[in-house]
Design a protein around this motif. Structure first.
Motif, PDB file in Angstrom:
ATOM      1  N   SER A 168     -39.847 -12.072 -48.931  1.00 34.63           N
ATOM      2  CA  SER A 168     -41.266 -11.638 -49.273  1.00 34.63           C
ATOM      3  C   SER A 168     -41.049 -11.232 -50.951  1.00 34.63           C
ATOM      4  O   SER A 168     -39.932 -11.079 -51.159  1.00 34.63           O
ATOM      5  N   LYS A 169     -42.431 -11.090 -51.642  1.00 36.03           N
ATOM      6  CA  LYS A 169     -42.110 -10.673 -53.084  1.00 36.03           C
ATOM      7  C   LYS A 169     -41.906  -9.149 -53.147  1.00 36.03           C
ATOM      8  O   LYS A 169     -41.107  -8.568 -53.804  1.00 36.03           O
ATOM      9  N   ASP A 182     -38.801  -7.661 -55.153  1.00 35.76           N
ATOM     10  CA  ASP A 182     -39.334  -6.581 -56.369  1.00 35.76           C
ATOM     11  C   ASP A 182     -38.378  -5.215 -55.929  1.00 35.76           C
ATOM     12  O   ASP A 182     -37.898  -4.468 -56.805  1.00 35.76           O
ATOM     13  N   ALA A 183     -38.161  -5.095 -54.688  1.00 36.71           N
ATOM     14  CA  ALA A 183     -37.052  -3.834 -54.349  1.00 36.71           C
ATOM     15  C   ALA A 183     -35.661  -4.137 -54.919  1.00 36.71           C
ATOM     16  O   ALA A 183     -35.001  -3.225 -55.473  1.00 36.71           O
ATOM     17  N   ARG A 219     -35.192  -5.970 -57.670  1.00 37.74           N
ATOM     18  CA  ARG A 219     -35.157  -5.837 -58.830  1.00 37.74           C
ATOM     19  C   ARG A 219     -35.312  -4.450 -59.533  1.00 37.74           C
ATOM     20  O   ARG A 219     -34.616  -4.408 -60.571  1.00 37.74           O
ATOM     21  N   ALA A 220     -35.559  -3.608 -58.658  1.00 34.32           N
ATOM     22  CA  ALA A 220     -35.693  -2.170 -59.175  1.00 34.32           C
ATOM     23  C   ALA A 220     -34.542  -1.386 -58.864  1.00 34.32           C
ATOM     24  O   ALA A 220     -34.423  -0.192 -59.025  1.00 34.32           O
ATOM     25  N   SER A 221     -33.669  -1.991 -57.951  1.00 33.76           N
ATOM     26  CA  SER A 221     -32.587  -1.436 -57.454  1.00 33.76           C
ATOM     27  C   SER A 221     -31.576  -0.732 -58.493  1.00 33.76           C
ATOM     28  O   SER A 221     -31.356  -1.537 -59.589  1.00 33.76           O
ATOM     29  N   GLY A 222     -30.683   0.202 -58.290  1.00 28.24           N
ATOM     30  CA  GLY A 222     -29.606   0.477 -59.239  1.00 28.24           C
ATOM     31  C   GLY A 222     -28.438  -0.712 -59.201  1.00 28.24           C
ATOM     32  O   GLY A 222     -28.060  -0.932 -60.207  1.00 28.24           O
ATOM     33  N   GLU A 223     -28.097  -1.424 -58.071  1.00 34.80           N
ATOM     34  CA  GLU A 223     -27.367  -2.443 -58.176  1.00 34.80           C
ATOM     35  C   GLU A 223     -27.714  -3.709 -59.146  1.00 34.80           C
ATOM     36  O   GLU A 223     -26.906  -4.156 -59.836  1.00 34.80           O
ATOM     37  N   GLU A 224     -28.818  -3.694 -59.040  1.00 32.38           N
ATOM     38  CA  GLU A 224     -29.598  -4.816 -60.034  1.00 32.38           C
ATOM     39  C   GLU A 224     -29.513  -4.302 -61.380  1.00 32.38           C
ATOM     40  O   GLU A 224     -28.965  -5.330 -62.298  1.00 32.38           O
TER      41      GLU A 224
END
Length: 98
Positions: free
Chosen positions: A56-57, A61-62, A64-69
């Motif tokens: 899903s988008k 998005d989750a 992309r907003a994560s600390g890991e990313e």
């Protein structure tokens, strides 16, 4: 047509830095909601395109907003000279005779 959710990123890589970039590029852990991922390199090793398929988008998005990313992007930054990215929706085209 089955709909896909796809994130595409193309990065210009500093000359001679592809191997170091690849080590920094692989996500750890792998993102929740990631279904498949592909990487394509230019012949000269100065550009790489990543194509990731998501459930899903929202899951994309989750991630992309994560600390890991954020940590992954920070680790890659020293090897990248330019970056283009975008989120797309679509599906596989049917090819007559296949």
């Amino acid at each position: 047509m089955e709909e896909h959710f796809v994130w595409v990123t193309t990065r210009g890589i500093k000359p001679g830095a592809l191997a170091d970039f690849e080590r920094a590029w692989r996500p750890q852990p792998f993102p929740h909601g990631l279904r498949r991922a592909f990487a394509y390199w230019s012949e000269d090793g100065h550009e790489i395109t990543g194509v990731s398929f998501w459930d899903s988008k929202e899951s994309c998005d989750a991630w992309r907003a994560s600390g890991e990313e954020k940590r992954r992007r920070d680790a890659m930054a020293q090897y990248v000279v330019e970056e283009r990215e975008g989120f797309y929706r679509g599906g596989e085209l049917s090819i007559p005779g296949h």
